[in-house]
Design a protein around this motif. Structure first.
Motif, PDB file in Angstrom:
ATOM      1  N   GLY A 102       0.855  -1.188   0.000  1.00  0.00           N
ATOM      2  CA  GLY A 102       0.000   0.000   0.000  1.00  0.00           C
ATOM      3  C   GLY A 102       0.885   1.231   0.000  1.00  0.00           C
ATOM      4  O   GLY A 102       0.739   2.116   0.841  1.00  0.00           O
ATOM      5  N   ASP A 160       0.771  -1.378  -4.832  1.00  0.00           N
ATOM      6  CA  ASP A 160      -0.440  -0.623  -4.543  1.00  0.00           C
ATOM      7  C   ASP A 160      -1.488  -0.972  -5.596  1.00  0.00           C
ATOM      8  O   ASP A 160      -1.159  -1.396  -6.700  1.00  0.00           O
ATOM      9  CB  ASP A 160      -0.160   0.891  -4.554  1.00  0.00           C
ATOM     10  CG  ASP A 160      -1.181   1.675  -3.736  1.00  0.00           C
ATOM     11  OD1 ASP A 160      -0.868   2.044  -2.586  1.00  0.00           O
ATOM     12  OD2 ASP A 160      -2.304   1.912  -4.239  1.00  0.00           O
ATOM     13  N   ASP A 195      -3.030  -6.101  -5.748  1.00  0.00           N
ATOM     14  CA  ASP A 195      -3.925  -6.123  -4.583  1.00  0.00           C
ATOM     15  C   ASP A 195      -3.211  -6.932  -3.500  1.00  0.00           C
ATOM     16  O   ASP A 195      -3.050  -8.151  -3.626  1.00  0.00           O
ATOM     17  CB  ASP A 195      -5.252  -6.782  -4.979  1.00  0.00           C
ATOM     18  CG  ASP A 195      -6.185  -6.970  -3.785  1.00  0.00           C
ATOM     19  OD1 ASP A 195      -5.772  -6.714  -2.635  1.00  0.00           O
ATOM     20  OD2 ASP A 195      -7.328  -7.394  -4.016  1.00  0.00           O
ATOM     21  N   VAL A 196      -2.794  -6.253  -2.440  1.00  0.00           N
ATOM     22  CA  VAL A 196      -1.911  -6.905  -1.462  1.00  0.00           C
ATOM     23  C   VAL A 196      -2.639  -7.900  -0.560  1.00  0.00           C
ATOM     24  O   VAL A 196      -1.999  -8.575   0.254  1.00  0.00           O
ATOM     25  CB  VAL A 196      -1.135  -5.874  -0.608  1.00  0.00           C
ATOM     26  CG1 VAL A 196      -0.315  -4.960  -1.483  1.00  0.00           C
ATOM     27  CG2 VAL A 196      -2.069  -5.092   0.305  1.00  0.00           C
ATOM     28  N   ARG A 247       2.233   0.570   6.344  1.00  0.00           N
ATOM     29  CA  ARG A 247       1.729   1.611   7.248  1.00  0.00           C
ATOM     30  C   ARG A 247       0.327   2.023   6.806  1.00  0.00           C
ATOM     31  O   ARG A 247       0.096   2.304   5.630  1.00  0.00           O
ATOM     32  CB  ARG A 247       2.679   2.822   7.206  1.00  0.00           C
ATOM     33  CG  ARG A 247       2.323   3.906   8.221  1.00  0.00           C
ATOM     34  CD  ARG A 247       3.323   5.049   8.216  1.00  0.00           C
ATOM     35  NE  ARG A 247       3.180   5.887   7.053  1.00  0.00           N
ATOM     36  CZ  ARG A 247       3.990   6.920   6.756  1.00  0.00           C
ATOM     37  NH1 ARG A 247       5.015   7.198   7.544  1.00  0.00           N
ATOM     38  NH2 ARG A 247       3.792   7.645   5.685  1.00  0.00           N
TER      39      ARG A 247
HETATM   40  C1  LIG Z   1      -3.783   5.353   3.807  1.00  0.00           C
HETATM   41  S1  LIG Z   1      -2.869   5.035   2.363  1.00  0.00           S
HETATM   42  C2  LIG Z   1      -1.265   4.730   3.064  1.00  0.00           C
HETATM   43  C3  LIG Z   1      -0.141   4.945   2.089  1.00  0.00           C
HETATM   44  C4  LIG Z   1       1.235   4.718   2.689  1.00  0.00           C
HETATM   45  N1  LIG Z   1       1.376   3.389   3.221  1.00  0.00           N
HETATM   46  C5  LIG Z   1       1.535   5.739   3.765  1.00  0.00           C
HETATM   47  O1  LIG Z   1       1.570   5.397   4.939  1.00  0.00           O
HETATM   48  O2  LIG Z   1       1.716   6.904   3.412  1.00  0.00           O
HETATM   49  C6  LIG Z   1      -3.389   3.400   1.893  1.00  0.00           C
HETATM   50  C7  LIG Z   1      -2.815   2.957   0.552  1.00  0.00           C
HETATM   51  O3  LIG Z   1      -3.165   1.589   0.326  1.00  0.00           O
HETATM   52  C8  LIG Z   1      -3.635   1.414  -1.005  1.00  0.00           C
HETATM   53  N2  LIG Z   1      -4.532   0.252  -1.000  1.00  0.00           N
HETATM   54  C9  LIG Z   1      -5.776   0.155  -0.490  1.00  0.00           C
HETATM   55  N3  LIG Z   1      -6.236  -1.105  -0.619  1.00  0.00           N
HETATM   56  C10 LIG Z   1      -5.247  -1.818  -1.238  1.00  0.00           C
HETATM   57  C11 LIG Z   1      -5.111  -3.172  -1.651  1.00  0.00           C
HETATM   58  N4  LIG Z   1      -6.077  -4.085  -1.428  1.00  0.00           N
HETATM   59  N5  LIG Z   1      -3.963  -3.547  -2.263  1.00  0.00           N
HETATM   60  C12 LIG Z   1      -2.975  -2.644  -2.490  1.00  0.00           C
HETATM   61  N6  LIG Z   1      -3.045  -1.361  -2.110  1.00  0.00           N
HETATM   62  C13 LIG Z   1      -4.159  -0.944  -1.484  1.00  0.00           C
HETATM   63  C14 LIG Z   1      -4.276   2.739  -1.364  1.00  0.00           C
HETATM   64  O4  LIG Z   1      -4.329   2.933  -2.761  1.00  0.00           O
HETATM   65  C15 LIG Z   1      -3.345   3.717  -0.657  1.00  0.00           C
HETATM   66  O5  LIG Z   1      -2.272   4.063  -1.475  1.00  0.00           O
END
Ligand SMILES: C[S@@+](CC[C@H](N)C(=O)[O-])C[C@H]1O[C@@H](n2cnc3c(N)ncnc32)[C@H](O)[C@@H]1O
Length: 256
Positions: A45, A68, A91-92, A108
């Motif tokens: 993410g 992401d 999709d993680v 995070r």
């Molecule tokens: C709140 S942001 C946090 C971004 C980064 N980790 C930070 O702390 O600045 C959540 C991130 O997770 C991604 N995300 C949400 N669901 C996801 C999924 N199932 N697989 C991959 N990425 C995902 C979103 O696109 C977003 O970029």
């Protein structure tokens, strides 16, 4: 279930600000748990790549890969990536990761948005090489007596709750006993002081992503525009410090 905070330009700006605020906790967390430079690290993410760059800088890894589900965020991340950083759409919640096994996984502020986060966490552990580290940072609590900031947080928590997510997921992670393949090395709460203006700015940038959600319109439709205006005003005018503090749960697991 969709990611409520979206991937608009405004959401990307919010993550820029969030990165500045939470480097305060993430940097010492990484410095404390990583003592030798890993070969390959993965940032789950990764958004526009702020966490991936921080991870690469602090760990001095040979290769860092951000995963992401947002193509927009990934394209922003790729614009300012040195050669040893790459960004992949994935999709993680799905394993195996397209990267192959790695030495360190960092995540995070994402488990709070996922369905069945504890089983997802366990699956992430399977993507590590032996002795690899899984590092997670999520919100334990946010303390504030400021009425507007409190009200915003109540709404955000309710919105997440109605789709079975938890804003304050830290205590659940702390209680969870991981499976035999993983060993917990560290779990503590790091306090992050945030200025009133920074908090109001992050909140006012987040609100447009979900203010049209049917749940919000049904429950808070009569007041949400006023809350947004008040947050904008607070973001511009506030001079307060010490009115809001985040408790970030930091957990480190090692693969046996
Ligand atoms: C709140 S942001 C946090 C971004 C980064 N980790 C930070 O702390 O600045 C959540 C991130 O997770 C991604 N995300 C949400 N669901 C996801 C999924 N199932 N697989 C991959 N990425 C995902 C979103 O696109 C977003 O970029």
């Amino acid at each position: 279930m969709s990611y409520l905070f979206k991937d608009t330009e405004k959401a990307a700006h919010r993550l820029r600000l969030l990165a500045d605020v939470f480097a305060f906790s993430s940097r010492p967390f990484l410095q404390t748990v990583v003592d030798t430079a890993p070969e390959m690290v993965i940032d789950l993410g990764c958004g526009p790549g702020h966490t991936t760059r921080l991870l690469a800088e602090v760990t001095q890894c040979s290769q860092a890969i951000g995963l992401d589900s947002s193509e927009h965020f990934l394209s922003l991340a790729r614009m300012i990536a040195p050669a040893h950083l790459s960004f992949v759409h994935h999709d993680v919640t799905q394993t195996p990761f397209p990267t192959g096994p790695c030495d360190l996984i960092f995540c995070r502020l994402l488990l709070t948005h996922l369905q069945e986060p504890l089983s997802v966490l366990e699956r992430w552990g399977t993507q590590l090489r032996p002795q690899g580290l899984l590092l997670v940072e999520e919100v334990e609590w946010i303390r504030t007596e400021h009425p507007l900031l409190r009200h915003y947080l109540e709404i955000q928590a309710a919105l997440l709750r109605q789709q079975a997510n938890e804003l304050y997921i830290g205590p659940r992670l702390q209680q969870h006993q991981v499976n035999d393949g993983l060993e917990r090395r560290l779990s503590h709460v790091y306090h992050v002081p945030v200025s009133t203006a920074q908090a109001a700015t992050m909140f006012s940038m987040n609100l447009p992503s979900w203010k049209h959600h049917p749940f919000i319109q049904q429950q808070y439709g009569g007041s949400i525009d006023q809350i947004e205006q008040d947050l904008h005003a607070l973001a511009n005018d506030a001079i307060g410090e010490g009115e809001i503090v985040w408790g970030m749960r930091q957990l480190a697991y090692e693969r046996k």
